[in-house]
Design an enzyme around this catalytic site. Sequence first.
Site, short mmCIF file in Angstrom:
data_model
loop_
_atom_site.label_atom_id
_atom_site.label_comp_id
_atom_site.label_asym_id
_atom_site.label_seq_id
_atom_site.Cartn_x
_atom_site.Cartn_y
_atom_site.Cartn_z
N GLY A 13 0.71 -1.21 0.04
CA GLY A 13 0.17 0.02 0.01
C GLY A 13 0.93 1.26 0.06
N THR A 17 2.35 0.84 -7.30
CA THR A 17 1.63 0.77 -8.77
C THR A 17 1.60 2.06 -9.14
OG1 THR A 17 0.73 -1.39 -7.90
CG2 THR A 17 -0.49 -0.05 -9.90
N VAL A 18 1.02 3.06 -8.66
CA VAL A 18 0.95 4.46 -8.99
C VAL A 18 2.53 5.06 -9.84
CG1 VAL A 18 0.46 6.84 -8.52
CG2 VAL A 18 -1.14 4.80 -7.91
N LYS A 33 3.92 -6.99 -14.33
CA LYS A 33 3.80 -7.70 -12.78
C LYS A 33 3.54 -9.21 -12.91
CE LYS A 33 1.60 -6.93 -8.71
NZ LYS A 33 1.97 -6.25 -7.73
N SER A 37 -2.29 -10.86 -7.39
CA SER A 37 -3.14 -11.67 -6.51
C SER A 37 -4.24 -10.59 -6.07
CB SER A 37 -2.44 -11.68 -5.20
OG SER A 37 -1.36 -12.67 -5.25
N GLU A 100 6.96 -4.47 -11.46
CA GLU A 100 6.64 -4.31 -10.21
C GLU A 100 6.59 -5.72 -9.41
OE1 GLU A 100 2.56 -2.45 -7.83
OE2 GLU A 100 2.56 -2.61 -9.96
N GLY A 101 7.02 -5.55 -8.01
CA GLY A 101 6.89 -6.70 -7.17
C GLY A 101 5.54 -6.53 -6.50
N ALA A 102 5.41 -7.27 -5.34
CA ALA A 102 4.08 -7.33 -4.51
C ALA A 102 4.64 -7.15 -3.10
CB ALA A 102 3.40 -8.89 -4.72
N GLY A 103 3.97 -6.13 -2.60
CA GLY A 103 4.22 -5.79 -1.00
C GLY A 103 5.54 -5.39 -0.94
#
Length: 213
Positions: A13, A17-18, A33, A37, A100-103
């Site tokens: 958060g 992404t932005v 990406k 998820s 882009e990764g995740a978290g």
Amino acid sequence: MSARIVVSGTDTGVGKTVFSAALAGALDGYYWKPVQSGLDEETDSQTVMRLSGLGAERVWPEAYRLRTPVSPHLAAELDGVTIDHRALEAPHTDRPLVIEGAGGLLVPLTRDVTYLDLMARWRLPVVLCARTALGTINHSLLSIEALRARDVAILGVSFIGEENVETEGIIIDMGRVKRLGRLSYVTPLTRATLRQAFADGFDIGDFVKERAR
């Protein structure tokens, strides 16, 4: 070969992404990406297309699309899917690529492999997105330490949020990293307002030069 840049964050958060949409658009590049998820709302790839101005042909398909908005390892298990991390290879493109990764860095892809493991294998420079709010100093310095421990090149830190000179400065000084800039919160958030905010806060040349350390 065109530049390939991994965008990660200090936690979930943070706004990566932005930021990825702004960077991919400014580079007139590609976006990928690897694992998505959560499919009920707008996906990250769809958000990037909407905010970057890139066409669908510039957004590389996700390797895995998982229904539940949780950590990829759990989302895959809930879907009965096995993530083969060895098959996740950064695409080669004719324009710069933003991955882009995740978290955060240590979000698990599987029960045995994290995103940081993937980054260490790819050997690509990382942009670390960090908040400017309370708590970000610890999160940011821990993330920088984790990247360095795995010998992953750090292109720099991109701050997201309201200006906080002291917080940003101590992260840059203690982390011994480059400050790439700061992306202000944008209201309303549109392609045009995001493009302007990125142009105001960053030098696009910093993302294509060999400055990682």
